[in-house]
Scaffold this motif. Structure first.
Motif, PDB file in Angstrom:
ATOM      1  N   GLU A 125      -7.189   7.977  -7.614  1.00  0.00           N
ATOM      2  CA  GLU A 125      -8.002   6.986  -6.044  1.00  0.00           C
ATOM      3  C   GLU A 125      -7.643   7.390  -4.857  1.00  0.00           C
ATOM      4  OE1 GLU A 125      -8.408   2.596  -6.206  1.00  0.00           O
ATOM      5  OE2 GLU A 125      -7.731   2.543  -4.079  1.00  0.00           O
ATOM      6  N   LYS A 128      -9.922   9.781  -2.421  1.00  0.00           N
ATOM      7  CA  LYS A 128      -9.435   9.322  -0.852  1.00  0.00           C
ATOM      8  C   LYS A 128      -9.622  10.705  -0.138  1.00  0.00           C
ATOM      9  CE  LYS A 128      -8.802   4.456  -1.618  1.00  0.00           C
ATOM     10  NZ  LYS A 128      -7.854   3.708  -0.808  1.00  0.00           N
ATOM     11  N   LEU A 152     -11.669  -3.514   4.578  1.00  0.00           N
ATOM     12  CA  LEU A 152     -12.250  -3.401   3.075  1.00  0.00           C
ATOM     13  C   LEU A 152     -10.707  -3.120   2.471  1.00  0.00           C
ATOM     14  CD1 LEU A 152     -13.274   0.569   4.015  1.00  0.00           C
ATOM     15  CD2 LEU A 152     -14.406  -1.611   4.045  1.00  0.00           C
ATOM     16  N   GLY A 192     -10.587  -2.814  -2.360  1.00  0.00           N
ATOM     17  CA  GLY A 192     -10.837  -2.754  -3.022  1.00  0.00           C
ATOM     18  C   GLY A 192     -11.317  -1.913  -3.780  1.00  0.00           C
ATOM     19  N   THR A 193     -11.889  -0.753  -3.903  1.00  0.00           N
ATOM     20  CA  THR A 193     -12.271   0.577  -4.342  1.00  0.00           C
ATOM     21  C   THR A 193     -12.493   1.021  -5.641  1.00  0.00           C
ATOM     22  OG1 THR A 193     -10.513   1.408  -2.623  1.00  0.00           O
ATOM     23  CG2 THR A 193     -11.484   3.451  -4.058  1.00  0.00           C
ATOM     24  N   GLU A 206      -6.919  -7.968  -3.878  1.00  0.00           N
ATOM     25  CA  GLU A 206      -6.694  -7.420  -3.135  1.00  0.00           C
ATOM     26  C   GLU A 206      -6.882  -7.259  -1.761  1.00  0.00           C
ATOM     27  OE1 GLU A 206      -6.663  -3.187  -5.377  1.00  0.00           O
ATOM     28  OE2 GLU A 206      -6.014  -2.610  -3.383  1.00  0.00           O
ATOM     29  N   LEU A 218      -7.898   6.149   8.744  1.00  0.00           N
ATOM     30  CA  LEU A 218      -7.823   6.798   6.982  1.00  0.00           C
ATOM     31  C   LEU A 218      -8.658   8.107   6.805  1.00  0.00           C
ATOM     32  CD1 LEU A 218      -8.722   3.213   5.782  1.00  0.00           C
ATOM     33  CD2 LEU A 218      -6.528   4.326   6.099  1.00  0.00           C
ATOM     34  N   ARG A 219      -8.754   8.169   5.406  1.00  0.00           N
ATOM     35  CA  ARG A 219      -9.540   9.621   5.367  1.00  0.00           C
ATOM     36  C   ARG A 219      -9.824  10.887   5.984  1.00  0.00           C
ATOM     37  NH1 ARG A 219     -12.064   5.643   1.981  1.00  0.00           N
ATOM     38  NH2 ARG A 219     -10.035   4.125   1.979  1.00  0.00           N
ATOM     39  N   TYR A 232      -1.411   7.951  10.652  1.00  0.00           N
ATOM     40  CA  TYR A 232      -1.921   7.914   9.067  1.00  0.00           C
ATOM     41  C   TYR A 232      -1.947   6.381   9.030  1.00  0.00           C
ATOM     42  CZ  TYR A 232      -2.512   6.390   4.955  1.00  0.00           C
ATOM     43  OH  TYR A 232      -3.195   5.986   3.623  1.00  0.00           O
ATOM     44  N   VAL A 287       0.730  -1.353  -0.119  1.00  0.00           N
ATOM     45  CA  VAL A 287      -0.200   0.104   0.004  1.00  0.00           C
ATOM     46  C   VAL A 287       1.100   1.340   0.152  1.00  0.00           C
ATOM     47  CG1 VAL A 287      -1.657   1.532   0.798  1.00  0.00           C
ATOM     48  CG2 VAL A 287      -1.823  -1.191   1.570  1.00  0.00           C
ATOM     49  N   ALA A 296      -4.461  -4.496   4.082  1.00  0.00           N
ATOM     50  CA  ALA A 296      -5.583  -3.307   3.562  1.00  0.00           C
ATOM     51  C   ALA A 296      -4.602  -2.165   3.364  1.00  0.00           C
ATOM     52  CB  ALA A 296      -6.262  -2.842   4.976  1.00  0.00           C
ATOM     53  N   VAL A 297      -3.454  -1.753   4.520  1.00  0.00           N
ATOM     54  CA  VAL A 297      -2.461  -0.671   4.658  1.00  0.00           C
ATOM     55  C   VAL A 297      -1.273  -0.132   4.707  1.00  0.00           C
ATOM     56  CG1 VAL A 297      -4.645   0.959   5.771  1.00  0.00           C
ATOM     57  CG2 VAL A 297      -3.075  -0.682   7.353  1.00  0.00           C
ATOM     58  N   HIS A 339     -16.118   0.691  -1.906  1.00  0.00           N
ATOM     59  CA  HIS A 339     -15.464  -0.238  -1.492  1.00  0.00           C
ATOM     60  C   HIS A 339     -15.633  -1.843  -1.333  1.00  0.00           C
ATOM     61  CE1 HIS A 339     -12.116   2.214  -0.092  1.00  0.00           C
ATOM     62  NE2 HIS A 339     -13.193   3.169   0.261  1.00  0.00           N
ATOM     63  N   GLU A 382     -13.298   2.497   8.079  1.00  0.00           N
ATOM     64  CA  GLU A 382     -12.398   0.340   8.011  1.00  0.00           C
ATOM     65  C   GLU A 382     -12.351   0.619   9.599  1.00  0.00           C
ATOM     66  OE1 GLU A 382      -9.316  -0.048   5.718  1.00  0.00           O
ATOM     67  OE2 GLU A 382      -9.572  -2.574   6.433  1.00  0.00           O
ATOM     68  N   CYS A 413      -3.189   3.649  -1.086  1.00  0.00           N
ATOM     69  CA  CYS A 413      -4.194   2.486  -2.306  1.00  0.00           C
ATOM     70  C   CYS A 413      -3.154   1.354  -1.971  1.00  0.00           C
ATOM     71  CB  CYS A 413      -3.666   3.167  -3.865  1.00  0.00           C
ATOM     72  SG  CYS A 413      -4.979   4.723  -3.987  1.00  0.00           S
ATOM     73  N   GLY A 414      -3.837   0.019  -2.340  1.00  0.00           N
ATOM     74  CA  GLY A 414      -3.129  -1.279  -2.690  1.00  0.00           C
ATOM     75  C   GLY A 414      -2.305  -1.013  -4.275  1.00  0.00           C
TER      76      GLY A 414
HETATM   77  C1  LIG Z   1      -4.951   3.501   1.937  1.00  0.00           C
HETATM   78  C2  LIG Z   1      -6.090   3.934   1.932  1.00  0.00           C
HETATM   79  O1  LIG Z   1      -7.479   2.789   2.028  1.00  0.00           O
HETATM   80  C3  LIG Z   1      -6.941   1.564   2.214  1.00  0.00           C
HETATM   81  C4  LIG Z   1      -7.170   0.958   1.091  1.00  0.00           C
HETATM   82  C5  LIG Z   1      -8.150   0.367  -0.232  1.00  0.00           C
HETATM   83  C6  LIG Z   1      -7.058   0.392  -1.983  1.00  0.00           C
HETATM   84  O2  LIG Z   1      -6.745   0.073  -1.988  1.00  0.00           O
HETATM   85  O3  LIG Z   1      -8.198  -0.198  -1.399  1.00  0.00           O
HETATM   86  C7  LIG Z   1      -9.425   0.656   0.336  1.00  0.00           C
HETATM   87  C8  LIG Z   1      -9.637   0.934   1.408  1.00  0.00           C
HETATM   88  C9  LIG Z   1      -8.128   1.187   2.376  1.00  0.00           C
HETATM   89  O4  LIG Z   1      -8.107   0.292   2.709  1.00  0.00           O
HETATM   90  C10 LIG Z   1      -6.730   4.921   2.231  1.00  0.00           C
HETATM   91  O5  LIG Z   1      -7.728   5.303   2.746  1.00  0.00           O
HETATM   92  O6  LIG Z   1      -5.141   5.801   2.323  1.00  0.00           O
END
Ligand SMILES: C=C(O[C@@H]1C=C(C(=O)O)C=C[C@H]1O)C(=O)O
Length: 469
Positions: free
Chosen positions: A450, A454, A268, A270-271, A306, A419-420, A400, A210, A372-373, A341, A253, A436-437
């Motif tokens: 992405e 966010k 979470l 997948g976005t 992911e 997050l966010r 963060y 990530v 996820a992170v 998500h 999350e 992002c992943g």
């Molecule tokens: C790393 C973040 O979000 C994470 C990454 C996601 C992804 O890559 O799809 C989705 C949700 C969160 O687990 C963020 O919001 O900064």
């Protein structure tokens, strides 16, 4: 030695309406669906660092909570005293992790509302304690107001810094919101870092990583934290709105929650960006949304992969603490105003060795960072993050993407993933973060887009003009 003398009073919720409370400017917050915790002031605090940051905070809290004396009403399912906490993402961070005990606490639950004075006392002779225990709810509210400060961060900035800042409290003109070039990881750097992460994935053994970036936002009129919190709770009611030592945001999350032997998490990963959905679809219809969701999330191999990594990382680390664990077979789609998500709820019965409850802080330490992170495999991914974000660009995630939440005297509590949101750095600047992943096949430009999606919730919560004005 400081002892906490806690007084709990049930209050009529109508006498402490949330908009009024938020306007007093809480210094700490954890809130979702109209319920949660608000705190003012700081009765006690400790900061921790490095690999033992969780254990040190937990031990400090267990000692403090174990010595506390509690009077007044009982709160069903909550064990006063209560502390807020927030931990850095990486043990190597230059930032501090913190556990802070608010002096005045509001506990708001569907069953009722309670006001708590968690009063630090040096002299706990019977007379002083009895006097403290006779406090009225009016006196508690007056005490909360004493902690009022316009940025909601009295414990983060020096009071003088706040007093000197020319805060407009009324008739604010249009907020000016600007990104200022102080980000450690600018947009161009981010695209480059994602490309480097893709090369690292090819080399192995890391399969998911990530990558995050920061952005510093400046508001000429200053950051109005109470209003920011009000907008976040209004627009992101399904998220957990948090504020701990100037770290503020609304996370979708839930890393881990513990309540009387039971644990829960919401994973979470997948976005899909809703703005893209709105731009691409021909006509707004539920069918079109469903088709898009199916194609971009539910049936998309990269997103599913992911997501799988993130669930596996949680389950693997949580399992040793559980008697039974259940994760939904198929992820559902969590629809937020800015993004959609893939989400999976996990629930577990804890084994609580020898009847001693395992603190939610211990559970948070065990499962953090999930994929996820962080990434997969966990430790190598975190090392890669350190190399690419920190060593190459000097970007320290600080708190963060770390656990943020609260813990009570029995070790029950809730921790989300921070997050966010962002870190207030001065009365008029905040450093926002988003990541992002990255897996094989990720597109750096799409990942940059992405991160922008966010950051959108915080940007609009910081800048939007309240309807009343
Ligand atoms: C790393 C973040 O979000 C994470 C990454 C996601 C992804 O890559 O799809 C989705 C949700 C969160 O687990 C963020 O919001 O900064």
């Amino acid at each position: 030695m400081t002892e906490l003398v806690c007084v709990v009073r049930a209050v009529n919720p109508a006498s402490v309406p949330i908009p009024v409370l938020l306007d007093i400017g809480p210094t700490s917050m954890w809130w979702r669906h109209g319920a949660g915790l608000l705190g003012w002031g700081e009765a006690a605090v400790t900061t921790t660092r490095g690999p033992s940051r969780f254990a040190d905070a937990r031990d400090w809290w267990e000692d403090m909570a174990g010595r506390a004396r509690v009077f007044g009403d009982t709160v069903p399912g909550r064990h006063v005293p209560v502390a807020f906490a927030s931990f850095t993402f990486d043990a190597r961070s230059r930032a501090e992790s913190v556990i802070t005990v608010p002096e005045i606490l509001i506990i708001n639950r569907p069953e009722g509302t309670w006001l708590v004075w968690q009063r630090p006392m040096e002299h706990t002779d019977e007379l002083s304690v009895r006097k403290a225990a006779s406090v009225t709810t009016e006196e508690m509210m007056d005490r909360a107001r004493e902690f009022w400060d316009p940025v909601g961060t009295a414990v983060h900035f020096k009071r003088k810094e706040i007093a000197d800042f020319p805060w407009p409290r009324t008739s604010v003109p249009v907020h000016e919101l600007q990104a200022i070039p102080s980000a450690a990881m600018g947009e161009h750097d981010y695209v480059e870092s994602v490309a480097e992460a893709l090369s690292a994935l090819q080399r192995g053994p890391v399969r998911k990583i990530v990558m995050a970036r920061d952005e510093v936002v400046y508001l000429s009129e200053g950051i109005d934290v109470p209003r920011t919190l009000t907008r976040l709770t209004r627009d992101y009611e399904h998220c957990w709105t948090y504020l701990v030592h100037g770290l503020v945001g609304a996370t979708p999350e839930l890393l881990i929650a513990r309540k009387e032997g039971h644990a829960e998490a919401r994973v979470l990963a997948g976005t899909a960006d809703r703005n893209v959905v709105d731009a691409e679809r021909q006509f707004p219809s539920t069918d079109a949304d469903e088709a898009y969701v199916a194609e971009q999330l539910v049936n998309h191999p990269k997103q599913r992969q992911e997501h799988r990594y993130a669930i596996d990382s949680l389950v693997e680390r949580l399992q040793p603490y559980t008697r039974s664990l259940h994760a939904q077979d198929t992820p559902f789609v969590l629809r937020l105003p800015n993004v959609w998500h893939l989400a999976t709820d996990v629930s577990a019965e804890l084994n609580d060795d020898d009847g001693a409850p395992v603190s939610v802080v211990t559970l948070a330490e065990a499962v953090h960072p999930t994929a996820a992170v962080g990434g997969t495999p966990r430790d190598q991914a975190v090392d890669e993050i350190h190399r690419l974000e920190n060593e190459k660009h000097g970007m320290d995630r600080g708190r963060y993407a770390g656990p943020v939440g609260w813990v009570d005297a029995r070790g029950d509590g809730e921790f989300g993933i921070a997050l966010r949101g962002g870190q207030l750095e001065s009365p008029h600047t905040i450093r926002l973060y988003a990541g992002c992943g990255i897996v094989a096949g990720s597109d750096p430009e799409a990942e940059l887009a992405e991160t922008k999606a966010k950051m959108r919730p915080m940007l609009s919560a910081l800048a939007e003009l309240p309807e009343s004005e």
